[in-house]
Design an enzyme around this catalytic site. Sequence first.
Site, PDB file in Angstrom:
ATOM      1  N   PHE A 116      22.706-106.369  62.677  1.00 33.47           N
ATOM      2  CA  PHE A 116      21.461-106.049  61.977  1.00 33.47           C
ATOM      3  C   PHE A 116      21.102-107.181  61.019  1.00 33.47           C
ATOM      4  O   PHE A 116      21.925-107.589  60.188  1.00 33.47           O
ATOM      5  CB  PHE A 116      21.588-104.742  61.188  1.00 33.47           C
ATOM      6  N   GLN A 168      21.375 -94.461  56.187  1.00 30.96           N
ATOM      7  CA  GLN A 168      22.529 -95.340  56.317  1.00 30.96           C
ATOM      8  C   GLN A 168      22.692 -96.273  55.124  1.00 30.96           C
ATOM      9  O   GLN A 168      23.702 -96.964  55.002  1.00 30.96           O
ATOM     10  CB  GLN A 168      22.424 -96.154  57.605  1.00 30.96           C
ATOM     11  N   LEU A 220      22.114 -81.013  60.684  1.00 35.71           N
ATOM     12  CA  LEU A 220      23.486 -80.782  61.148  1.00 35.71           C
ATOM     13  C   LEU A 220      23.641 -80.988  62.650  1.00 35.71           C
ATOM     14  O   LEU A 220      24.504 -80.380  63.285  1.00 35.71           O
ATOM     15  CB  LEU A 220      23.915 -79.364  60.772  1.00 35.71           C
ATOM     16  N   GLY A 224      21.727 -77.448  64.008  1.00 36.88           N
ATOM     17  CA  GLY A 224      20.453 -77.215  63.347  1.00 36.88           C
ATOM     18  C   GLY A 224      20.354 -77.912  62.007  1.00 36.88           C
ATOM     19  O   GLY A 224      20.752 -79.068  61.865  1.00 36.88           O
ATOM     20  N   ASP A 252      14.142 -89.279  61.606  1.00 34.57           N
ATOM     21  CA  ASP A 252      12.842 -89.674  61.057  1.00 34.57           C
ATOM     22  C   ASP A 252      11.749 -88.707  61.491  1.00 34.57           C
ATOM     23  O   ASP A 252      10.839 -88.384  60.715  1.00 34.57           O
ATOM     24  CB  ASP A 252      12.498 -91.097  61.504  1.00 34.57           C
TER      25      ASP A 252
END
Length: 312
Positions: A116, A168, A220, A224, A252
């Site tokens: 990245f 993150q 989760l 859910g 997102d």
Amino acid sequence: MKTLITGSIAYDTIMVFPDRFRNHLLPDQLHILNVCFLTPEMRREFGGTAGNIAYNLKHLGGDPLVMATVGEDSDPYLYRLHRLGIDAGRLRKVPGQFTAQAFITTDLDDNQITAFHPGAMNHAHENHVDGTLGAKLAIVAPDGKEGMLQHARECAAHGIPFLFDPGQGLPMFSREELLEFVRLADYVAVNDYEGKMLEEKTGRSLADLAREVKALVQTLGVEGSRIYAGREMHDIPIVRAEQVVDPTGCGDAYRAGLLYGIAQGWDWLRTGRLGAVLGAIKIASRGAQNHHVDRETVEARYRASFGESPWR
């Protein structure tokens, strides 16, 4: 309601290695690693937290305003945002920088090697939140560290309620900084892993942290999501996907549902269910911004799962 979306704009270059990494790595020679993986399949996707959230929110009928920093290679992304009708007036192009981008190589076992490059994202602090934006709601999503701290403080200073989504980027912050985010924010959203890390780094449970905000949302995965709001806890079931293709961007999409529900003044049960529907739609498509979203599709999936329309 205009919603300010702060976070990253990024390109994702995804390559497929038609073999297994383990067949090409010598365990006793990792200290002198020098390998090359031939990847005949490659694609480039539009991504980044701000871009992904804005994409979903716009197609729901929301009014996102994207604030991010991009590099000199950003013209294709800027054209895309313009074509989608997304307000990109607060995107800052940083001279001499690339737009943030991830290079992801996946093998046949779905193992991934990712590099990245943050590029222009490290200049996020050069953008400022102020009262002239006209935003009535905001999200502080993963971005450059200094930019996230600054935007949270500026939202609070200008009376703009915001959702803190560390993503993150959570490991970048100290205990004191995370507690400051929670103190300043109106809402917090984390996934299962991030929730455990937030508890570990702050020394406080999610239920305890939720008392400092209007709502704390924890996704989760296949179990859910859970929303702590006031003295209540709402368990939101998953919505079954037509097929499971790619989880990239599902979080997102869910957060776009949260922002839409908050902006509309919905209760938390309806808001969480909307997020679940968007996540299920997204996971059936490859890439973070290739799924089809419109109110009719969302309503049909919502009604099939929960027996009513979200726009009742």
